[in-house]
Design a protein around this motif. Structure first.
Motif, PDB file in Angstrom:
ATOM      1  N   ILE A  68       0.849  -1.192   0.000  1.00  0.00           N
ATOM      2  CA  ILE A  68       0.000   0.000   0.000  1.00  0.00           C
ATOM      3  C   ILE A  68       0.882   1.238   0.000  1.00  0.00           C
ATOM      4  O   ILE A  68       1.788   1.376   0.837  1.00  0.00           O
ATOM      5  CB  ILE A  68      -0.901   0.012   1.251  1.00  0.00           C
ATOM      6  N   GLN A  69       0.611   2.145  -0.919  1.00  0.00           N
ATOM      7  CA  GLN A  69       1.326   3.427  -0.957  1.00  0.00           C
ATOM      8  C   GLN A  69       0.304   4.551  -1.013  1.00  0.00           C
ATOM      9  O   GLN A  69      -0.577   4.554  -1.866  1.00  0.00           O
ATOM     10  CB  GLN A  69       2.273   3.463  -2.158  1.00  0.00           C
ATOM     11  N   ASP A  70       0.401   5.469  -0.070  1.00  0.00           N
ATOM     12  CA  ASP A  70      -0.521   6.605   0.019  1.00  0.00           C
ATOM     13  C   ASP A  70      -1.990   6.174  -0.017  1.00  0.00           C
ATOM     14  O   ASP A  70      -2.804   6.760  -0.724  1.00  0.00           O
ATOM     15  CB  ASP A  70      -0.240   7.613  -1.105  1.00  0.00           C
ATOM     16  N   GLY A  71      -2.285   5.138   0.748  1.00  0.00           N
ATOM     17  CA  GLY A  71      -3.679   4.722   0.907  1.00  0.00           C
ATOM     18  C   GLY A  71      -4.224   3.824  -0.184  1.00  0.00           C
ATOM     19  O   GLY A  71      -5.355   3.336  -0.094  1.00  0.00           O
ATOM     20  N   LYS A  72      -3.434   3.577  -1.225  1.00  0.00           N
ATOM     21  CA  LYS A  72      -3.922   2.756  -2.342  1.00  0.00           C
ATOM     22  C   LYS A  72      -3.051   1.526  -2.551  1.00  0.00           C
ATOM     23  O   LYS A  72      -1.875   1.511  -2.195  1.00  0.00           O
ATOM     24  CB  LYS A  72      -3.983   3.592  -3.618  1.00  0.00           C
ATOM     25  N   ILE A  73      -3.644   0.505  -3.149  1.00  0.00           N
ATOM     26  CA  ILE A  73      -2.933  -0.761  -3.371  1.00  0.00           C
ATOM     27  C   ILE A  73      -1.979  -0.604  -4.544  1.00  0.00           C
ATOM     28  O   ILE A  73      -2.385  -0.261  -5.659  1.00  0.00           O
ATOM     29  CB  ILE A  73      -3.949  -1.892  -3.627  1.00  0.00           C
ATOM     30  N   SER A  74      -0.705  -0.835  -4.289  1.00  0.00           N
ATOM     31  CA  SER A  74       0.302  -0.688  -5.356  1.00  0.00           C
ATOM     32  C   SER A  74       0.781  -2.037  -5.899  1.00  0.00           C
ATOM     33  O   SER A  74       1.312  -2.112  -7.009  1.00  0.00           O
ATOM     34  CB  SER A  74       1.494   0.131  -4.858  1.00  0.00           C
ATOM     35  N   TRP A  75       0.583  -3.093  -5.104  1.00  0.00           N
ATOM     36  CA  TRP A  75       0.976  -4.441  -5.567  1.00  0.00           C
ATOM     37  C   TRP A  75       0.208  -5.467  -4.750  1.00  0.00           C
ATOM     38  O   TRP A  75      -0.017  -5.274  -3.558  1.00  0.00           O
ATOM     39  CB  TRP A  75       2.486  -4.655  -5.392  1.00  0.00           C
ATOM     40  N   PHE A  76      -0.191  -6.559  -5.389  1.00  0.00           N
ATOM     41  CA  PHE A  76      -0.855  -7.648  -4.665  1.00  0.00           C
ATOM     42  C   PHE A  76      -0.524  -8.970  -5.344  1.00  0.00           C
ATOM     43  O   PHE A  76      -0.585  -9.086  -6.571  1.00  0.00           O
ATOM     44  CB  PHE A  76      -2.369  -7.424  -4.645  1.00  0.00           C
ATOM     45  N   GLY A  77      -0.160  -9.963  -4.537  1.00  0.00           N
ATOM     46  CA  GLY A  77       0.131 -11.281  -5.108  1.00  0.00           C
ATOM     47  C   GLY A  77       0.748 -12.191  -4.051  1.00  0.00           C
ATOM     48  O   GLY A  77       0.631 -11.946  -2.848  1.00  0.00           O
ATOM     49  N   GLU A  78       1.408 -13.236  -4.530  1.00  0.00           N
ATOM     50  CA  GLU A  78       2.052 -14.196  -3.624  1.00  0.00           C
ATOM     51  C   GLU A  78       3.257 -13.552  -2.941  1.00  0.00           C
ATOM     52  O   GLU A  78       3.986 -12.773  -3.562  1.00  0.00           O
ATOM     53  CB  GLU A  78       2.531 -15.426  -4.413  1.00  0.00           C
ATOM     54  N   TRP A  79       3.443 -13.898  -1.672  1.00  0.00           N
ATOM     55  CA  TRP A  79       4.573 -13.366  -0.899  1.00  0.00           C
ATOM     56  C   TRP A  79       5.894 -13.617  -1.620  1.00  0.00           C
ATOM     57  O   TRP A  79       6.728 -12.713  -1.740  1.00  0.00           O
ATOM     58  CB  TRP A  79       4.587 -13.990   0.497  1.00  0.00           C
ATOM     59  N   GLN A  80       6.079 -14.829  -2.126  1.00  0.00           N
ATOM     60  CA  GLN A  80       7.380 -15.160  -2.733  1.00  0.00           C
ATOM     61  C   GLN A  80       7.662 -14.311  -3.979  1.00  0.00           C
ATOM     62  O   GLN A  80       8.814 -14.027  -4.305  1.00  0.00           O
ATOM     63  CB  GLN A  80       7.461 -16.647  -3.087  1.00  0.00           C
ATOM     64  N   ASP A  81       6.603 -13.872  -4.655  1.00  0.00           N
ATOM     65  CA  ASP A  81       6.797 -13.034  -5.852  1.00  0.00           C
ATOM     66  C   ASP A  81       6.998 -11.559  -5.504  1.00  0.00           C
ATOM     67  O   ASP A  81       7.575 -10.804  -6.295  1.00  0.00           O
ATOM     68  CB  ASP A  81       5.575 -13.144  -6.786  1.00  0.00           C
ATOM     69  N   GLY A  82       6.499 -11.154  -4.331  1.00  0.00           N
ATOM     70  CA  GLY A  82       6.495  -9.726  -4.024  1.00  0.00           C
ATOM     71  C   GLY A  82       7.472  -9.277  -2.957  1.00  0.00           C
ATOM     72  O   GLY A  82       7.697  -8.068  -2.784  1.00  0.00           O
ATOM     73  N   GLN A  83       8.092 -10.254  -2.231  1.00  0.00           N
ATOM     74  CA  GLN A  83       8.920  -9.842  -1.090  1.00  0.00           C
ATOM     75  C   GLN A  83      10.077  -8.941  -1.504  1.00  0.00           C
ATOM     76  O   GLN A  83      10.535  -8.086  -0.734  1.00  0.00           O
ATOM     77  CB  GLN A  83       9.423 -11.064  -0.322  1.00  0.00           C
ATOM     78  N   GLN A  84      10.522  -9.079  -2.757  1.00  0.00           N
ATOM     79  CA  GLN A  84      11.626  -8.236  -3.259  1.00  0.00           C
ATOM     80  C   GLN A  84      11.261  -6.748  -3.261  1.00  0.00           C
ATOM     81  O   GLN A  84      12.142  -5.883  -3.248  1.00  0.00           O
ATOM     82  CB  GLN A  84      11.982  -8.669  -4.692  1.00  0.00           C
ATOM     83  N   TYR A  85       9.944  -6.444  -3.295  1.00  0.00           N
ATOM     84  CA  TYR A  85       9.515  -5.027  -3.352  1.00  0.00           C
ATOM     85  C   TYR A  85       9.397  -4.397  -1.960  1.00  0.00           C
ATOM     86  O   TYR A  85       9.145  -3.198  -1.848  1.00  0.00           O
ATOM     87  CB  TYR A  85       8.164  -4.903  -4.070  1.00  0.00           C
ATOM     88  N   VAL A  86       9.543  -5.214  -0.917  1.00  0.00           N
ATOM     89  CA  VAL A  86       9.360  -4.700   0.447  1.00  0.00           C
ATOM     90  C   VAL A  86      10.679  -4.071   0.918  1.00  0.00           C
ATOM     91  O   VAL A  86      11.545  -4.734   1.494  1.00  0.00           O
ATOM     92  CB  VAL A  86       8.891  -5.815   1.414  1.00  0.00           C
ATOM     93  N   THR A  87      10.821  -2.798   0.644  1.00  0.00           N
ATOM     94  CA  THR A  87      12.044  -2.067   1.011  1.00  0.00           C
ATOM     95  C   THR A  87      11.904  -1.502   2.424  1.00  0.00           C
ATOM     96  O   THR A  87      10.864  -1.654   3.074  1.00  0.00           O
ATOM     97  CB  THR A  87      12.272  -0.909   0.023  1.00  0.00           C
TER      98      THR A  87
END
Length: 435
Positions: free
Chosen positions: A38-57
């Motif tokens: 979620i960025q500024d109140g809106k959904i910016s990415w959604f999916g499987e943890w293994q596919d998205g964990q790289q975006y969690v800075t």
């Protein structure tokens, strides 16, 4: 507080709108280990943890809910905030109930302090029950609207509401006039509609309590402000329908009264619709109007059994409503529970996925908000609920026997209530956490 939020856990939503109930299961999306960014109140990415964990800075605040189920926030398509304190009032059907309980309760909203107090309790109850958006009746008094919107604004919460228009058949203290209701509603529209996440609804209580002159003014408002909502009652009770026919003999029926004054349309939501006639169903479909199905209220006031199957057959938009205070629970879990029983009595089995659809994406569609709410699609507003499926000993026992997510969901709808709401998020921020 970081405005970027990452939520990890089990997720369930409905990916797309459907034309028929049997297609809902095809659109169910269940992620056992998912990630919502979620960025500024809106959904910016959604999916499987293994596919998205790289975006969690490091810029993200991370919350992990390994043992809960995360769903889109519930949308309540019909509720009266002034009636919060009279929930569970005994013994009447609709028309008597208004005179005996509702009108005396609503008169108190002349006092702004009272309005503030009830608005605060009301918003807390919604959030505690996982309801993140609601279409709400206020009272005739302007300050009842201000009190509600100001309270919702504290949470950045999407509320659609309006001042009641009522110029006959009610106590003097609750009456406005056709002219004053027009000017007051117009001032409120200019003040609140699209102010933050607030949206306005033109709100004649129901056809009997408005003169033809007032409904004409309501229609004028809708013409002048085409993107505001219309919110009223329709065909709830047989005596009410007979009364409308006496008061408006020149119209073809109850819905035709509203239609005649330009009050049907894609942002028009009609509560109840228990006893619609064939041509009324056709008009609802043709005008893209929506129904708020309020089972706990229909049972409590003895109004009748809503024919959900017909709504599908006639392709009429529909969402669930609690209709507090004739309705008996703020919980859309409890509302779905009663909806199931109402349909059982008519030989229709309401599946867990269909009930879920009506409480989330279906209600978003009914409120013309499906581009903003109702599921976890990227770009939508991040309103969601974290549910504990095992909130009681009985629920733990029942859930231990379930074989899949559909069975888990059905057990939740049947046994669940506010105790199951572990946390509620509005626009990406946690606004309620169970103690």
């Amino acid at each position: 507080m970081k405005s970027n939020v990452a939520i990890r856990g089990q997720f369930l939503d409905i990916q797309q709108l459907v034309e028929q109930a049997e297609h809902i299961a095809e659109q169910v999306r269940y992620l056992k280990d998912g990630l919502l960014l979620i960025q500024d109140g809106k959904i910016s990415w959604f999916g499987e943890w293994q596919d998205g964990q790289q975006y969690v800075t490091d810029s993200f605040h991370v919350e992990h809910y390994p043992d809960q189920l995360i769903i889109p926030g519930f949308l309540d398509t019909h509720i009266h905030y002034p009636q919060t304190e009279m929930i569970g009032a005994y013994g009447e059907q609709l028309l008597e109930w208004l005179d005996t309980y509702t009108f005396p309760t609503e008169i108190q909203f002349q006092d702004r302090d009272h309005a503030d107090k009830i608005a605060k309790i009301f918003i807390q109850e919604l959030l505690k029950n996982g309801t993140t958006t609601a279409l709400v009746f206020c009272t005739v008094q302007l300050q009842s609207v201000d009190a509600l919107f100001e309270e919702a604004e504290k949470y950045n919460m999407r509320i659609i509401a309006g001042k009641v228009m009522m110029d006959r058949f009610a106590p003097e203290a609750l009456l406005d006039t056709a002219e004053s209701s027009y000017h007051d509603s117009k001032a409120l529209i200019e003040k609140w509609h699209k102010n933050g996440r607030a949206l306005y609804a033109i709100t004649p209580r129901f056809a009997p309590t408005s003169t033809a002159g007032q409904l004409e003014k309501a229609g004028q408002l809708k013409q002048e402000f085409p993107d505001v909502y219309v919110h009223t009652h329709l065909s709830e009770n047989k005596n009410e329908i007979a009364w409308v026919k006496e008061l408006y003999p020149e119209q073809k029926g109850y819905l035709d009264v509203y239609h005649h004054y330009g009050l049907t349309g894609k942002k028009s939501v009609f509560a109840h619709c228990v006893h619609l006639e064939e041509q009324e169903w056709d008009c609802m479909h043709a005008t893209n109007s929506a129904i708020a199905f309020c089972p706990t209220s229909n049972l409590f006031l003895g109004s009748g059994l809503f024919p959900l199957k017909t709504a599908w057959q006639k392709q009429v938009k529909l969402g669930l409503g609690t209709d507090i205070g004739a309705g008996t629970s703020f919980s859309l879990l409890q509302t779905a529970n009663e909806a199931y029983k109402v349909q059982q009595l008519q030989g229709y089995s309401l599946s867990a996925f269909e009930a879920f659809y009506h409480a989330t994406l279906g209600s978003a569609k009914a409120l013309d908000l499906d581009d903003k709410l109702g599921n976890f699609n990227v770009g939508k507003e991040a309103d969601f609920v974290v549910l504990d499926l095992n909130a009681t000993v009985l629920q733990q026992l029942r859930q231990s026997t379930t074989k899949n997510i559909e069975e888990k969901l059905f057990a939740l709808f049947t046994l669940g209530d506010d105790r199951n709401v572990f946390a509620t998020y509005v626009y990406g921020q946690k606004v309620y956490q169970r103690e």
